[in-house]
Design a protein around this motif. Structure first.
Motif, PDB file in Angstrom:
ATOM      1  N   UNK A 106       1.528  14.712 -10.009  1.00  0.00           N
ATOM      2  CA  UNK A 106       1.069  16.009 -10.514  1.00  0.00           C
ATOM      3  C   UNK A 106       0.609  15.883 -11.958  1.00  0.00           C
ATOM      4  N   UNK A 107       1.236  14.956 -12.684  1.00  0.00           N
ATOM      5  CA  UNK A 107       0.852  14.771 -14.088  1.00  0.00           C
ATOM      6  C   UNK A 107       1.087  13.323 -14.500  1.00  0.00           C
ATOM      7  N   UNK A 108       0.108  12.793 -15.269  1.00  0.00           N
ATOM      8  CA  UNK A 108       0.223  11.461 -15.855  1.00  0.00           C
ATOM      9  C   UNK A 108       0.256  11.597 -17.376  1.00  0.00           C
ATOM     10  N   UNK A 109       0.804  10.587 -18.021  1.00  0.00           N
ATOM     11  CA  UNK A 109       0.670  10.454 -19.474  1.00  0.00           C
ATOM     12  C   UNK A 109      -0.200   9.243 -19.763  1.00  0.00           C
ATOM     13  N   UNK A 110      -1.138   9.392 -20.689  1.00  0.00           N
ATOM     14  CA  UNK A 110      -1.914   8.245 -21.141  1.00  0.00           C
ATOM     15  C   UNK A 110      -1.469   7.895 -22.557  1.00  0.00           C
ATOM     16  N   UNK A 111      -1.171   6.615 -22.787  1.00  0.00           N
ATOM     17  CA  UNK A 111      -0.669   6.149 -24.077  1.00  0.00           C
ATOM     18  C   UNK A 111      -1.427   4.901 -24.499  1.00  0.00           C
ATOM     19  N   UNK A 112      -1.672   4.746 -25.764  1.00  0.00           N
ATOM     20  CA  UNK A 112      -2.314   3.531 -26.253  1.00  0.00           C
ATOM     21  C   UNK A 112      -1.355   2.356 -26.117  1.00  0.00           C
ATOM     22  N   UNK A 113      -1.885   1.223 -25.666  1.00  0.00           N
ATOM     23  CA  UNK A 113      -1.079   0.005 -25.532  1.00  0.00           C
ATOM     24  C   UNK A 113      -1.083  -0.702 -26.889  1.00  0.00           C
ATOM     25  N   UNK A 114       0.016  -0.576 -27.604  1.00  0.00           N
ATOM     26  CA  UNK A 114       0.120  -1.122 -28.953  1.00  0.00           C
ATOM     27  C   UNK A 114       0.231  -2.642 -28.890  1.00  0.00           C
ATOM     28  N   UNK A 115      -0.581  -3.326 -29.679  1.00  0.00           N
ATOM     29  CA  UNK A 115      -0.534  -4.785 -29.718  1.00  0.00           C
ATOM     30  C   UNK A 115       0.442  -5.204 -30.817  1.00  0.00           C
ATOM     31  N   UNK A 116       1.720  -5.165 -30.484  1.00  0.00           N
ATOM     32  CA  UNK A 116       2.766  -5.513 -31.444  1.00  0.00           C
ATOM     33  C   UNK A 116       3.865  -6.294 -30.775  1.00  0.00           C
ATOM     34  N   UNK A 117       5.097  -6.043 -31.190  1.00  0.00           N
ATOM     35  CA  UNK A 117       6.249  -6.758 -30.653  1.00  0.00           C
ATOM     36  C   UNK A 117       7.256  -5.738 -30.131  1.00  0.00           C
ATOM     37  N   UNK A 118       7.693  -5.921 -28.894  1.00  0.00           N
ATOM     38  CA  UNK A 118       8.629  -4.979 -28.282  1.00  0.00           C
ATOM     39  C   UNK A 118       9.992  -5.049 -28.970  1.00  0.00           C
ATOM     40  N   UNK A 119      10.649  -3.882 -29.043  1.00  0.00           N
ATOM     41  CA  UNK A 119      11.974  -3.815 -29.652  1.00  0.00           C
ATOM     42  C   UNK A 119      12.854  -2.899 -28.819  1.00  0.00           C
ATOM     43  N   UNK A 252      10.081   8.013 -34.176  1.00  0.00           N
ATOM     44  CA  UNK A 252       8.623   8.167 -34.150  1.00  0.00           C
ATOM     45  C   UNK A 252       8.057   7.997 -32.739  1.00  0.00           C
ATOM     46  N   UNK A 253       7.164   8.874 -32.345  1.00  0.00           N
ATOM     47  CA  UNK A 253       6.451   8.753 -31.075  1.00  0.00           C
ATOM     48  C   UNK A 253       4.955   8.739 -31.355  1.00  0.00           C
ATOM     49  N   UNK A 254       4.185   8.317 -30.386  1.00  0.00           N
ATOM     50  CA  UNK A 254       2.756   8.142 -30.603  1.00  0.00           C
ATOM     51  C   UNK A 254       2.012   9.470 -30.701  1.00  0.00           C
ATOM     52  N   UNK A 255       1.154   9.618 -31.683  1.00  0.00           N
ATOM     53  CA  UNK A 255       0.336  10.844 -31.776  1.00  0.00           C
ATOM     54  C   UNK A 255      -0.830  10.826 -30.801  1.00  0.00           C
ATOM     55  N   UNK A 256      -1.021   9.715 -30.093  1.00  0.00           N
ATOM     56  CA  UNK A 256      -2.173   9.581 -29.210  1.00  0.00           C
ATOM     57  C   UNK A 256      -1.839   9.825 -27.743  1.00  0.00           C
ATOM     58  N   UNK A 257      -0.572  10.080 -27.428  1.00  0.00           N
ATOM     59  CA  UNK A 257      -0.177  10.313 -26.039  1.00  0.00           C
ATOM     60  C   UNK A 257      -0.708  11.662 -25.556  1.00  0.00           C
ATOM     61  N   UNK A 258      -1.265  11.664 -24.353  1.00  0.00           N
ATOM     62  CA  UNK A 258      -1.832  12.891 -23.784  1.00  0.00           C
ATOM     63  C   UNK A 258      -1.410  13.051 -22.327  1.00  0.00           C
TER      64      UNK A 258
END
Length: 681
Positions: A106-119, A252-258
């Protein structure tokens, strides 16, 4: 087994070995190939297993997450409260639409795939208890001290009326360096005498593994939360609700998530960010699509390595053009001579590059590049950029062909392939070629070998070019008087400097080390840490190893005929044996202590340990099994004799139950170590 089946198995083994090798370099060292090239290897392995399911063994790299922690890591190992998974990838619109069709929501979230290091962060009653790297998804490195100096990571969460603090909260996030800060971080690093980082991801990964927290502070690290693991007292109904709670608590959460409600909008978001990749504050190499409803996530479940309710759309590697100024060659520690492109500096994939690999002379001809060409460079966040080929239309007639040298650029020796069918050309003067000698010195000083901190690339080159050392045999006999001829290890007044004194101290300290590290330090072709550990563990002394028959060496698990042959051939060379003899005379470890060898209570047994054990670390539990003659396996199969289940065990414990295997708790494991299988009830 038919010849066709045998060939298939050889093909699978070759691909699996390459994937494991390059995955380990990506997570623990320095990558040698691009992300895109790795993706190709990984997809080839996946396709082979899809076409021939009998090849898809439980311990295939396609079923594993991340990479095991490097053996030379200086951080403690910790077990995640809940397994950290990876993400499956799609690479074009058709693959994305196919995933959306089989994963309706019913709903998806789209998030930018950050090119960093997982923590991985663990909060208890709102207080930060622990931070760790991903590791292999189960066990990571404890980097709590470094995480505490990252401003985005709160030491204590703030409760609100709508969102009371849970008892336990495990957060998954990504650490990165903002693109706008990266150039300043590199400028500071250069000013301090270091080499610039290749890209922000590489810088973030290296920063989190710094021993000194003050150095970590300088790197301007940021963090964004993108998921939750184990929780106690927190049950959000959707991923979106979880992010609202995290934000309220101060994470902090991503400002680009939609949030989007249909597949067509998902495709639109993918296309939008493909054109706006540099609009984000961090580097990104794709868009992640997640099913928002958590009940649906649980229903969809996960494979051994990735959730079925999320996918990463990977964008094509970025490509730019620049001028190829020259093609030069470098000489490695094994004598391999490798051409590389020297280019006008160009900004690509978030960093400025001026050199790129060309692999070998055949590759230069295949790509058809000429010195003076405008060339296409590809870089997708990897360490080593690649020359794709020339822009032929821009040639003006001044370009010239690259001529691979016939003599070594370091010592003048005639170059040749080691074997008739080798594409790589090598300098055969391994005994006295300055390029090979300095490279071998740098290698033996590395963390995976003797771990000599004060001996870096510049120091190694100086020791050879100043003729302080004729080869690596004399490294442990260095004195202050020897170092007076050095430029790197002396002051302007001509006295040995602090680095020189530290080098001499470190050399004395590093003599007493593990035998396997000595084997690695000899730079025997094909003998890396895994084979060295196996050989040292079985024979316990270098003399026993040298005296062992070739066939016996080859039968050692993790060795095989190629490594065994290489080992034997190395010791047939007089000056090679002189290195060992000189090191031995200097007091370097040549024999392991065998007086305390444990009773072989586990001889012939294959044991898998899953979850955390109170009395053992990841390394010590493996050592406890191996030292008693057992095999410490990483995956559960019908051939597994015992599965030891600790805290927060996952799918391995479930599979053990399904297969009807013998399962032990920690107390039972200790009894097994003491008494062996026949004594257990």
């Amino acid at each position: 087994m038919t010849e066709d089946n045998a060939q298939l198995r050889r093909t699978w083994n070759d691909l699996a070995e390459k994937v494991r090798y390059h995955r380990d370099l990506y997570y623990n060292q320095q990558p040698e190939i691009t992300d895109a090239d790795f993706d190709v290897l990984f997809k080839q392995l996946q396709k082979l297993e899809e076409d021939y399911p009998e090849l898809a063994v439980p311990d295939s790299p396609t079923k594993e997450v991340g990479a095991p922690i490097a053996e030379q890591s200086s951080f403690d190992n910790v077990t995640h409260l809940e397994r950290m998974l990876s993400l499956d990838n799609v690479f074009d619109e058709q693959e994305l639409r196919e995933w959306l069709a089989r994963t309706p929501a019913k709903q998806y979230l789209t998030e930018l795939k950050i090119d960093g290091l997982s923590i991985d962060l663990v909060y208890r009653n709102g207080v930060l208890e622990r931070a760790a790297t991903r590791g292999d998804g189960r066990i990571g490195e404890d980097i709590t001290a470094n995480a505490r100096v990252i401003e985005d990571i709160p030491h204590e969460l703030k409760a609100t009326v709508d969102y009371p603090l849970p008892t336990v909260l495990e957060i998954r996030g990504e650490v990165f360096i903002p693109v706008e800060d990266f150039s300043e971080v590199n400028a500071q690093r250069i000013a301090e005498g270091g080499k610039p980082f290749a890209n922000p991801r590489n810088a973030a990964a290296g920063s989190l593994r710094q021993k000194n927290t003050e150095d970590v502070k300088k790197r301007r690290l940021r963090m964004i939360s993108h998921g939750i693991g184990f929780t106690e007292g927190f049950s959000p109904s959707s991923q979106h609700d979880a992010y609202l709670a995290l934000s309220a608590w101060g994470l902090p959460t991503s400002p680009y998530t939609e949030a989007v409600t249909d597949p067509e909008t998902v495709v639109e978001k993918v296309n939008y960010w493909a054109d706006h990749r540099h609009a984000a504050l961090h580097e990104m190499d794709g868009l992640v699509i997640k099913v928002d409803d958590i009940a649906s996530q649980r229903e969809l479940g996960a494979t051994s390595r990735a959730p079925r309710w999320a996918i990463a759309y990977k964008y094509p590697p970025e490509e730019v053009t620049t001028k190829l100024l020259d093609i030069q060659v470098g000489v490695g520690r094994t004598g391999r001579v490798t051409p590389f492109a020297v280019m006008e500096p160009v900004f690509v994939a978030g960093s400025t590059v001026s050199m790129a690999t060309l692999h070998n002379q055949s590759e230069v001809k295949r790509k058809g590049v000429l010195i003076g060409d405008t060339v296409v460079i590809r870089k997708a966040g990897e360490v080593i950029p690649e020359v794709l080929g020339p822009v032929v239309e821009l040639r003006d007639g001044t370009e010239r062909e690259f001529v691979f040298p016939s003599q070594c650029p370091e010592c003048g020796t005639t170059l040749a392939p080691a074997k008739a069918d080798d594409v790589d050309w090598r300098c055969p003067n391994s005994q006295s070629c300055p390029g090979q000698l300095s490279a071998r010195l740098t290698y033996l000083a590395g963390r995976g070998a003797f771990d000599i901190e004060a001996l870096g690339e510049k120091g190694a080159q100086d020791l050879i070019r100043s003729e302080i050392l004729v080869d690596e045999s004399g490294i442990f006999d260095l004195t202050e008087e020897d170092l007076l001829k050095s430029q790197v290890y002396t002051t302007k007044a001509g006295k040995v400097n602090a680095s020189g004194k530290k080098l001499l101290r470190n050399l004395q300290e590093s003599k007493k080390t593990d035998l396997w590290r000595v084997l690695v330090s000899l730079s025997i072709r094909h003998v890396g840490p895994t084979a060295a550990r196996a050989l040292a563990g079985r024979y316990r002394s270098l003399k026993a190893l040298v005296d062992a028959p070739l066939e016996e060496l080859a039968e050692t698990e993790g060795v095989g005929s190629i490594i065994a042959q290489s080992f034997k051939e190395w010791f047939e060379v007089d000056w090679h044996r002189n290195i060992v003899e000189t090191w031995a005379a200097a007091g370097v470890t040549m024999e392991e202590e065998i007086t305390e060898q444990a009773e072989q209570t586990l001889a012939g047994l294959t044991i898998v340990v899953t979850g955390g054990l109170e009395g053992f670390t990841r390394d010590s539990v493996k050592e406890a099994i191996i030292s008693r003659g057992g095999k410490a396996a990483s995956s559960v199969s019908k051939k597994t004799d015992f599965v030891v289940v600790g805290e927060n065990a996952g799918s391995k414990a479930t599979k053990a139950e399904e297969l009807g295997l013998k399962i032990l708790d920690e107390e039972g494991f200790v009894e097994l170590l003491k008494k062996g299988a026949p004594e257990l009830p």
